[in-house]
Structures are given as C-alpha cells and as structure tokens.
Design a protein around this motif. Structure first.
Motif, PDB file in Angstrom:
ATOM      1  N   ALA A 453      -6.609   1.306   3.976  1.00 38.33           N
ATOM      2  CA  ALA A 453      -7.105   2.594   4.849  1.00 38.33           C
ATOM      3  C   ALA A 453      -6.513   3.571   4.807  1.00 38.33           C
ATOM      4  N   ASN A 454      -5.401   3.220   5.102  1.00 44.56           N
ATOM      5  CA  ASN A 454      -4.236   4.653   4.988  1.00 44.56           C
ATOM      6  C   ASN A 454      -4.165   5.114   3.769  1.00 44.56           C
ATOM      7  N   GLN A 455      -3.733   4.372   2.134  1.00 44.29           N
ATOM      8  CA  GLN A 455      -3.660   4.847   1.263  1.00 44.29           C
ATOM      9  C   GLN A 455      -5.318   5.419   1.103  1.00 44.29           C
ATOM     10  N   GLU A 456      -6.467   4.965   1.655  1.00 47.14           N
ATOM     11  CA  GLU A 456      -7.494   5.835   1.177  1.00 47.14           C
ATOM     12  C   GLU A 456      -7.527   7.742   2.437  1.00 47.14           C
ATOM     13  N   LYS A 457      -7.036   7.252   3.535  1.00 44.29           N
ATOM     14  CA  LYS A 457      -6.567   8.490   4.120  1.00 44.29           C
ATOM     15  C   LYS A 457      -8.556   8.759   4.572  1.00 44.29           C
TER      16      LYS A 457
END
Length: 623
Positions: A453-457
């Motif tokens: 989720a962090n990587q994909e914003k």
C-alpha cells in the motif's frame, strides 16, 4: 406470567350490546378465563366497555349508571383472572361525568384514571357528556367507589420490586399533542395501556401505528392499545377492532381485522431490555429534569414471578440480520460511502486488499467494487492480492483468484512460504504448528499488504468483521489491523447475508460466491481442516450472545436461558457458550483498543473511540 424479565400482556375486545352492562361484563369474564390459561399478567379492554361507547345521551340517565355499577361489582365478585385488568367505564362526581380507565386486581379496585383530552370533532362529541379530569385530579386523590377507597387521578402502578411499572390513558389522550403517556413514561412507567373506542376509516390504522411506534421508541417503552369492535354499533361508524402491542418502536403483536366476536392478542414485553435501554438513553435522563412530577401516586399491585416463560414467539435466532431487502441495500450504501470519503480525504483512488477466498475478504472486495462503480472509478485501482502459503487450500485459492479476475480488479499473487520459513528460523522455532506458527503467517500477510500500500500510495483495507473483533479472533498486529476496517461494523451473520445480496448485483460471479458461501469458515493457518467454528463455536450463537449482551443489555445468566429457548441447547451447553464468549470478549479488549477506524452500520459498534468504553483489563464475568 412474569419470568426472566419477560412480561406477558394481553389486549382484548369483547362482543358488546349497547346499554346492556351485565351482558358486556359476562363476555369480558369469558375472555378473562382464556387470558388466565395463557398466563397473561396484564389485560386491557376498550373504552367505556361496560356500557358500550355509543350510548350517547343515555349517559345522563341514572339507570345506566346504576347498571354499570352493578356490572362492575359482578365483575369484581366473579373475576377469575389473577393478574391486573384495565377497562373503561365512567364515574359521576358532583353530577359531573368523567370517562375513566379502571384498574382492578382480583376483587380490588387499584385505581381510577379520568380521561384528560376529550375529542369533540367530526364523529366525536365527548365534551357533550364528560368533563376532562385535568383540573379535578389536582385536588381529588381518592374517591369512594362500590364501598372501596380508591386512588384517583395521576397514578402509576408498581410491583413489589418496582421493576414493572405501568400507567393508563384513554383513547384520545394518545392523539393529543402533549399526551399523558409522556408524563407517565417520564416518571417511570415502562408500559402504558390505552382503552380506546376508535372508528375504522381509511388511513387511521397507519396513524395508530405511527403513534404507538413513535412513543415507544422515544421512551424505550411498551404500549397496549385496545379499540372496541364492530359489535357495539354501526349506526354512524364501524369501530375498528384494532388491537396493538408495541415495544421500543416495533409492533410485536396486532389484530386489525374488523370483527363482531370476542378477540384477544398477547405480547411478550422485555422488561429488562427496556430498563437497559433507558439507562443507556441520555435523552431519557434529561427528560427527568423536565417532566418529573411529585404529584403521582404509586399504587402497588401483585405480580408473581414464575420459574419458566412460555413465549408467544421464540427469540429471534439471527437478531442482527436485516429482514428487509432495503436494509441490505442500505448496508452497501454505508460501506460504499465510508470508503469513498476515506479515499477522498487521503487523496488517492487506490486500495490494497488481501483476498483469501473466505467470506470477509469476499465481502470487502464486492463492497469496494460496488463503491468504485458508483463513483465511476476504474476497478483496476483495487489491487487485490492473494497470499497463499503451504496451508492454503486449492478451493479457497482458486475462488479468490477467479473472483478477482472476473471482477476485473488488479490482481497480484504473493506467496509467503519463504518469508514464513525465514521468520521461523530467525526466532529458532521448532516449526510446530502452534499459535506462533499461525500468527507469523497473519503478520507477514498484513506487513506485506501495508508495504504494498505504501508503494502504491494506496489505503490498505482490513477485512475483519464485528464477530471476530468481539471474540478477538485475529492476530494482534496481523489481521487485527489495517488502514481502514470496511467490515468492522458487520457481524458474521450479516456478512453472509450481504454477500448473498451481492449475487444480484454481480450475477457474473454468482457461482463463485455460491461456493464461497458453502466453504467452511477457516483461517487456513494450519490447513483447510482448521475450522473456526470448531474452535470458538458457531457464529450464529456467538452473534446471538453479542446482540443480547450489548444491544439488549442482558446479563449472561439471562442470555444462557435464551439460548436454551432459541437454539434448543441444554443448560450446560448454553453456559459453556456464554462463558467462552465472556472470556474471549473481555480478555481480547486490548486488540479492540488499537483497532483501525471502521464505520458503524448496525445498532451497536465495538469502536473504542466512539462507542464501547471498556478497559483492557476488565475481568470477564462467569455464570
């Protein structure tokens, strides 16, 4: 009948001959014999039912009054009913007539309450014959009637323990802008009984529904409404025969067909629930300061407590589950609005979701797709991830993958076997399939989804439902957490129904959903043979306990009793279920104290921020 906090009440309308008081009373006595067999504790008859409502100017004739007195005496002398009887007649004080509600038990007149609001519009002419008791009751507290000294005026009736308190009003009183029942309820009455004479005309039945449901909802109370029937007169109107028993905004028993015969209905009033709802109702507390009235007289009545209770209808096995299709639609709207607002606030259209092929993640995925379609957001912004391990079954894996692909979401597969082995080696674990082994898998899945989720914003969606939250059936720091808990407001029994409902909205995946619904609920942390309900009990029973504990305020002894009625469990089985629930509910509060935000959908929420204020070290009660 009064047992385990349930009180059986009755509403009755009898065959009537205008002006023949003795005939009318004898019909009442036949009904009272039946009510005794059924074990009713309170029974209410119509307004002016001794003489009949439509006697008109004969009310001024002394013969009719004397006939009514003789008939009431006959009723008292021959009363077969051990409970309390409420009926309508009239008294004459200083040559002034007062339309009254009589409350009797055995041979004793417990009290007489005069009518406050006299209708004098359309087909009603009551002020031609009667005076309102509103001013009289300020000065007159007792009257002599049939040789008895009888409390008169503003009365409330209470049993020895003061847990059952009732009052009475008459017909038009309930239609007034400021009804007597408001004062009765505000000063402690749980039940108000209304003796009425109400004509039938189009639209009036619905108005009676509105009145009884509204007042019982506002005051967490019960209302018994009784109209006379068509046997008394059809000279100008047909009387409705309408009988209603309402509790806390719901009609629990009703008869609304026009009849000429004796008729009676029964209802089970949940006294303990009403007390709990009032204790929990801030509006009711504030009403005390505005409506407390020291002029009320409290009159004792006898109420025997029974060991057993015979329900008119057994307790609902699935109390959380909506009975109307529109409510299921409403659930999808609430879930959809909740996630759309969160995404708008965060400033993204992307979510990350773990999909296991189980019920909860299926609902989360379906709800997200529905919300995205409503908002015209591309489904590819839903990143749906399968995270199989050595313990994942082929059935759930294939269902998860097929569901994601058919719904045309973004699909990712991330196997966690290697990461699980690394963690086990890191802490020098024996690889025994114990709690640590299970929790490592759950935490790896959650951490991976968070990182993705962090990587994909994106926002990582938690899928745990209310039942699992209540029982602590989650891994702390694993599926217990998330960035937003879309299912946190729905018990498992409701999750199942909403998933079924989505089959109508997404017919292309109906067969996949069918198989998911048939799949035994399992975390699949030690294999597909690991069945959740074998470990924590059936969800429908745990949801039943959750509902009665938090929504109705039932103690666990009473919940155990209700389980024997609703599910046919024996006493030991019921106690085992209740003690298991109690232990898990209280010892797992620490998980709820750090649970992610999630929207309230049902009557109760487990959010520690907005609703359930409970310490993390409260000891569980046992029975």
């Amino acid at each position: 009948m009064y047992s385990h906090g349930f009180l059986k009440v009755a509403a009755a309308s009898h065959k009537t001959k205008l002006g023949d008081s003795m005939y009318n009373v004898k019909e009442m006595l036949e009904i009272l014999k039946e009510a005794k067999k059924k074990g009713a504790a309170l029974i209410c008859f119509p307004e002016l039912c001794i003489t009949g409502y439509s006697v008109g100017d004969m009310l001024f004739q002394r013969y009719l009054y004397l006939d009514s007195l003789n008939a009431i005496k006959y009723l008292l002398d021959n009363n077969p009913f051990p409970g309390v009887v409420i009926f309508g007649s009239y008294v004459i004080i200083n040559d002034t007539l007062y339309n009254c509600s009589f409350v009797i038990q055995n041979k004793k007149i417990l009290g007489i309450i005069p009518k406050t609001f006299l209708p004098h519009t359309n087909e009603f002419y009551e002020s031609r014959w009667f005076a309102s008791g509103n001013n009289l009751i300020k000065d007159l507290k007792n009257i002599k009637f049939l040789g008895q000294n009888v409390p008169f005026g503003k009365l409330l009736f209470e049993n020895e323990n003061r847990d059952v308190i009732f009052g009475a009003e008459i017909c038009g009183d309930v239609w007034a802008p400021t009804s007597p029942n408001e004062k009765l309820f505000a000063n402690g009455a749980l039940i108000v009984l209304n003796s009425s004479a109400s004509p039938a005309h189009i639209g009036k039945k619905e108005k009676r529904h509105l009145l009884t449901q509204s007042t019982t909802m506002k005051f967490n109370s019960a209302y018994v409404y009784v109209s006379n029937n068509a046997s008394e007169s059809t000279s100008e109107v047909v009387f409705s025969s309408h009988l209603i028993i309402a509790e806390d905004g719901n009609i629990i028993s009703e008869y609304d067909r026009i009849t000429f015969e004796n008729n009676i209905i029964y209802g089970d009033i949940d006294i303990k629930k009403l007390h709990f709802l009032r204790r929990n109702n801030s509006y009711y507390k504030q009403t005390q300061a505005l409506a407390r009235d020291v002029d009320f007289q409290y009159v004792k009545f006898e109420l025997e407590e029974n060991a057993e209770y015979a329900f008119e209808e057994l307790p609902e096995r699935l109390p959380f589950v909506p009975k109307k299709r529109a409510d299921l639609e409403r659930i999808t709207m609430i879930q959809g609005a909740s996630i759309r607002k969160r995404l708008d606030y965060v400033g993204t259209e992307k979510v990350v979701l773990g999909v296991s092929g189980g019920l909860d993640s299926t609902l989360a995925l379906l709800s997200l797709v529905h919300a995205y379609d409503e908002a015209e957001i591309d489904r590819k912004n839903i990143i749906a991830v399968t995270m199989p391990s050595a313990e994942t079954s082929k059935r759930t894996y294939e269902n998860a993958k097929a569901l994601i692909e058919k719904l045309k979401c973004a699909f990712k597969e991330i196997r966690i076997d290697l990461e699980v082995r690394r963690q086990l080696e890191l802490i020098n674990h024996s690889t025994e399939k114990d709690t640590t082994y299970e929790n490592i898998q759950a935490r790896i899945r959650t951490t991976t989804l968070m990182n993705l989720a962090n990587q994909e914003k994106a926002v990582m969606i938690g899928t745990t439902d209310m039942s699992e939250i209540a029982l602590g059936w989650s891994t702390f720091g694993g599926d217990q957490t998330g960035m937003y808990g879309i299912n946190a407001g729905l018990p498992k029994t409701v999750v199942r129904e909403v998933v079924k409902y989505y089959q109508e909205i997404f017919p292309d995946v109906k067969d996949i959903i069918d198989d998911i619904l048939k799949t035994p609920i399992s975390p699949e942390l030690t294999g597909s043979n690991q069945k959740t309900e074998d470990l924590i009990g059936k969800f429908e029973i745990n949801d039943f306990i959750l509902y009665h504990f938090l929504v109705n305020g039932d103690d666990f002894e009473r919940v155990s009793y209700l389980l024997t009625k609703a599910f046919g469990l024996n006493g030991n089985e019921a106690r085992e279920y209740v003690n298991n629930f109690s232990n898990r509910f209280f010892t797992q509060q620490y998980k709820r104290l750090s649970m992610p935000e999630g929207v309230k959908i049902m009557a109760v929420s487990l959010s520690p921020r907005s609703e359930l204020k409970l310490s993390g070290d409260h000891y569980p009660p046992k029975i």
